[in-house]
Design an enzyme around this catalytic site. Structure first.
Site, mmCIF file in Angstrom:
data_model
loop_
_atom_site.group_PDB
_atom_site.id
_atom_site.type_symbol
_atom_site.label_atom_id
_atom_site.label_comp_id
_atom_site.label_asym_id
_atom_site.label_seq_id
_atom_site.Cartn_x
_atom_site.Cartn_y
_atom_site.Cartn_z
ATOM 1 N N HIS A 1 14.490 34.334 18.580
ATOM 2 C CA HIS A 1 15.910 35.034 18.015
ATOM 3 C C HIS A 1 17.277 34.144 18.816
ATOM 4 O O HIS A 1 16.230 34.723 19.748
ATOM 5 C CB HIS A 1 15.705 36.440 18.442
ATOM 6 C CG HIS A 1 15.931 37.253 17.736
ATOM 7 N ND1 HIS A 1 17.295 37.760 18.170
ATOM 8 C CD2 HIS A 1 16.100 38.042 16.272
ATOM 9 C CE1 HIS A 1 18.023 38.596 17.033
ATOM 10 N NE2 HIS A 1 17.756 38.707 16.528
ATOM 11 N N ASP B 1 9.521 39.250 24.344
ATOM 12 C CA ASP B 1 9.854 39.590 23.261
ATOM 13 C C ASP B 1 9.056 40.630 22.091
ATOM 14 O O ASP B 1 8.499 39.795 21.522
ATOM 15 C CB ASP B 1 11.215 38.910 22.318
ATOM 16 C CG ASP B 1 11.594 39.368 21.309
ATOM 17 O OD1 ASP B 1 11.575 40.407 21.289
ATOM 18 O OD2 ASP B 1 12.626 38.283 21.144
ATOM 19 N N GLN C 1 8.991 42.023 17.546
ATOM 20 C CA GLN C 1 8.795 42.240 15.979
ATOM 21 C C GLN C 1 7.235 42.636 16.172
ATOM 22 O O GLN C 1 6.495 42.506 14.675
ATOM 23 C CB GLN C 1 9.055 40.506 15.902
ATOM 24 C CG GLN C 1 8.959 40.266 14.324
ATOM 25 C CD GLN C 1 9.703 41.270 13.285
ATOM 26 O OE1 GLN C 1 9.713 41.643 12.878
ATOM 27 N NE2 GLN C 1 11.566 40.912 14.035
ATOM 28 N N LYS D 1 12.462 49.139 14.557
ATOM 29 C CA LYS D 1 12.177 48.357 14.032
ATOM 30 C C LYS D 1 9.764 48.818 13.618
ATOM 31 O O LYS D 1 9.327 48.504 13.224
ATOM 32 C CB LYS D 1 11.658 47.054 15.019
ATOM 33 C CG LYS D 1 13.127 46.497 14.781
ATOM 34 C CD LYS D 1 12.614 45.002 14.792
ATOM 35 C CE LYS D 1 13.995 44.753 14.687
ATOM 36 N NZ LYS D 1 14.114 42.919 15.004
ATOM 37 N N CYS E 1 18.355 35.464 12.405
ATOM 38 C CA CYS E 1 19.223 34.858 13.813
ATOM 39 C C CYS E 1 18.282 33.887 14.321
ATOM 40 O O CYS E 1 17.544 34.149 16.169
ATOM 41 C CB CYS E 1 18.986 36.352 14.810
ATOM 42 S SG CYS E 1 20.146 37.828 13.955
HETATM 43 C C1 LIG Z 1 15.035 42.207 16.144
HETATM 44 C C2 LIG Z 1 14.508 41.183 16.960
HETATM 45 C C3 LIG Z 1 15.490 41.174 18.313
HETATM 46 C C4 LIG Z 1 16.511 41.503 18.558
HETATM 47 O O1 LIG Z 1 16.646 43.557 18.173
HETATM 48 P P1 LIG Z 1 17.512 44.293 18.151
HETATM 49 O O2 LIG Z 1 17.003 45.527 18.024
HETATM 50 O O3 LIG Z 1 18.576 44.408 17.338
HETATM 51 O O4 LIG Z 1 18.520 43.923 20.038
HETATM 52 C C5 LIG Z 1 15.243 40.448 19.225
HETATM 53 N N1 LIG Z 1 13.873 39.654 18.663
HETATM 54 C C6 LIG Z 1 13.257 40.107 18.063
HETATM 55 C C7 LIG Z 1 11.549 39.157 17.544
HETATM 56 C C8 LIG Z 1 13.758 40.566 16.860
HETATM 57 O O5 LIG Z 1 12.850 41.135 16.142
#
Ligand SMILES: *Cc1c(COP(=O)(O)O)cnc(C)c1O
Length: 412
Positions: free
Chosen positions: A129, A206, A209, A232, A370
């Site tokens: 992302h 990260d 997701q 999320k 993104c």
């Molecule tokens: C949504 C997402 C982000 C960003 O998350 P925010 O809540 O906008 O800070 C980063 N990495 C991944 C894989 C995402 O799906």
């Protein structure tokens, strides 16, 4: 009709009643919400917690001696413990409340300036992302470190053997998403972490997701940092967590200066507060943190294994139906993936498909998600992305498939 019996045991109709937004109509059609990878919907149980906070005990935390302030502080710290238990952190103060995944990544990237020198290397995957690429580029500019990219294959999987080739004694950090938001691919993070540690490199995962679908155990993974966002996973926007191993959080400098993050202040010298307050400057999103805890409770009550199994069923069902449509191209067919389908139809622009689907009440994402490097890899400007959650149904997928067929007819 295997899916029907399983759907019945999963009780999706009962779950759907928890989400008031699912009753609404969009452009005259019942809402079909398939943009869960961008943000999830909020159950009444979490909405109630938000209303209760502002109706009954809204106060600043950690400061007041008065009852409201103590109630708010207790609830906020209880939420931290819920998150600690959920991610299986060893200590509650290894959970830092942030404003979301992006904030957590920037906090770590900013602090790492102190540990890097020219020629050090940072590895990221090609399916990141943007929020997981830009902070590292900025870090490299500040320190002279070099950013290297782990490539992916045509199925949308990280090529592990290339990772093995890239990692060496100069590698100081490895940054990979647990699950790709554009493709749904699940990365082998346990192996990635082991390999990094064997080379004395730290790892940040990260989990934005992954967190809505997979319960990560940070101790079993032995991960150094793990980040996620509440919005999320059935919680509100503007709140998330950074998990960090205590030793790392002790070493990392504070990210922002302000109230709550200090022990003593004078104009000669300020000493910082201990964990987690060192990283929580200013008044946090108190209600958001408490609601995040409620969202975690809600999802755990349903059960992450049950959620993953049901969503997988939705994924297979929708993938099979989509593939029957002529000209259909699906991007991201990793062996292991979450319920995300990125696709294009030959000759049609994803934006046009998305616009027509919206006219029929169906919310999907279109564009580069993104993750422009992923789109560049497939040599496309973008895709249509349908992402499912445990409150979606087979009926909704049927409506979606019909709508895609209709859109295709109208556009050709
Ligand atoms: C949504 C997402 C982000 C960003 O998350 P925010 O809540 O906008 O800070 C980063 N990495 C991944 C894989 C995402 O799906």
């Amino acid at each position: 009709m295997r899916h029907q019996t399983q759907a019945k045991t999963f009780e999706v109709e009962k779950i759907r009643k928890d989400f008031p937004i699912l009753n609404r109509k969009v452009n005259g059609y019942p809402l079909v919400y398939f943009d869960n990878a961008a943000t999830s919907q909020t159950p009444q149980q979490v909405i109630d917690v938000i209303v209760d906070y502002y109706s009954n005990y809204n106060a600043n935390i950690h400061r007041g001696v008065h009852s409201l302030s103590q109630e708010a502080t207790d609830k906020y710290e209880q939420a931290r413990i819920k998150l600690q238990k959920h991610f299986n952190a060893e200590k509650p103060y290894e959970i830092i409340f942030t404003s979301g995944t992006t904030h957590g990544i920037n906090l770590v990237a900013s602090g790492f300036s102190e540990f890097l020198k020219e020629g050090d290397e940072i590895l990221v995957s090609a399916m990141e992302h943007h929020s997981n690429i830009v902070p590292w580029q900025m870090l490299c500019e500040r320190t002279g470190a070099i950013l290297k990219v782990i490539p992916i294959n045509l199925k949308g999987e990280l090529i592990y053997s290339e990772y093995e080739k890239l990692i060496n004694e100069n590698t100081k950090l490895v940054f990979v998403n647990h699950v790709s938001n554009a493709l749904g691919s699940v990365n082998p993070i346990k192996e990635i972490i082991e390999k990094a540690h064997a080379n004395n490199a730290a790892v940040l995962i990260d989990g934005a997701q992954a967190a809505p679908h997979i319960k990560a155990d940070v101790q079993a993974l032995d991960v150094d940092f793990y980040v996620a966002s509440a919005h999320k996973m059935c919680g509100p926007t503007g709140v998330g967590i950074l998990y960090g191993k205590e030793a790392w959080l002790e070493k990392l400098p504070p990210y922002q200066g302000g109230g709550e993050m200090i022990a003593t202040v004078s104009f000669e010298k300020t000493t910082y507060a201990g964990l987690p307050h060192k990283f929580e400057a200013g008044t946090p999103n108190i209600c958001g943190g408490i609601a995040f805890g409620a969202a975690i409770d809600y999802m755990n009550q349903i059960g992450f294994d049950e959620i993953a199994a049901y969503e997988h069923e939705l994924l297979e069902y929708a993938t099979g139906k989509l593939k029957e449509i002529e000209g259909m191209k699906i991007y991201g067919e990793a062996e292991e993936k979450t319920a995300v389908i990125s696709f294009n139809i030959e000759g049609l622009h994803p934006y046009d498909i998305g616009t027509l689907l919206d006219k029929m009440g169906i919310a999907v994402r279109t564009g580069h998600h993104c993750a422009q490097p992923v789109m560049d890899f497939f040599k496309i400007p973008g895709t249509v992305r349908a992402s499912f959650s445990f409150y979606n149904s087979h009926d909704e997928i049927d409506s979606f498939i019909e709508a895609v067929k209709k859109a295709k007819m109208m556009l050709q």
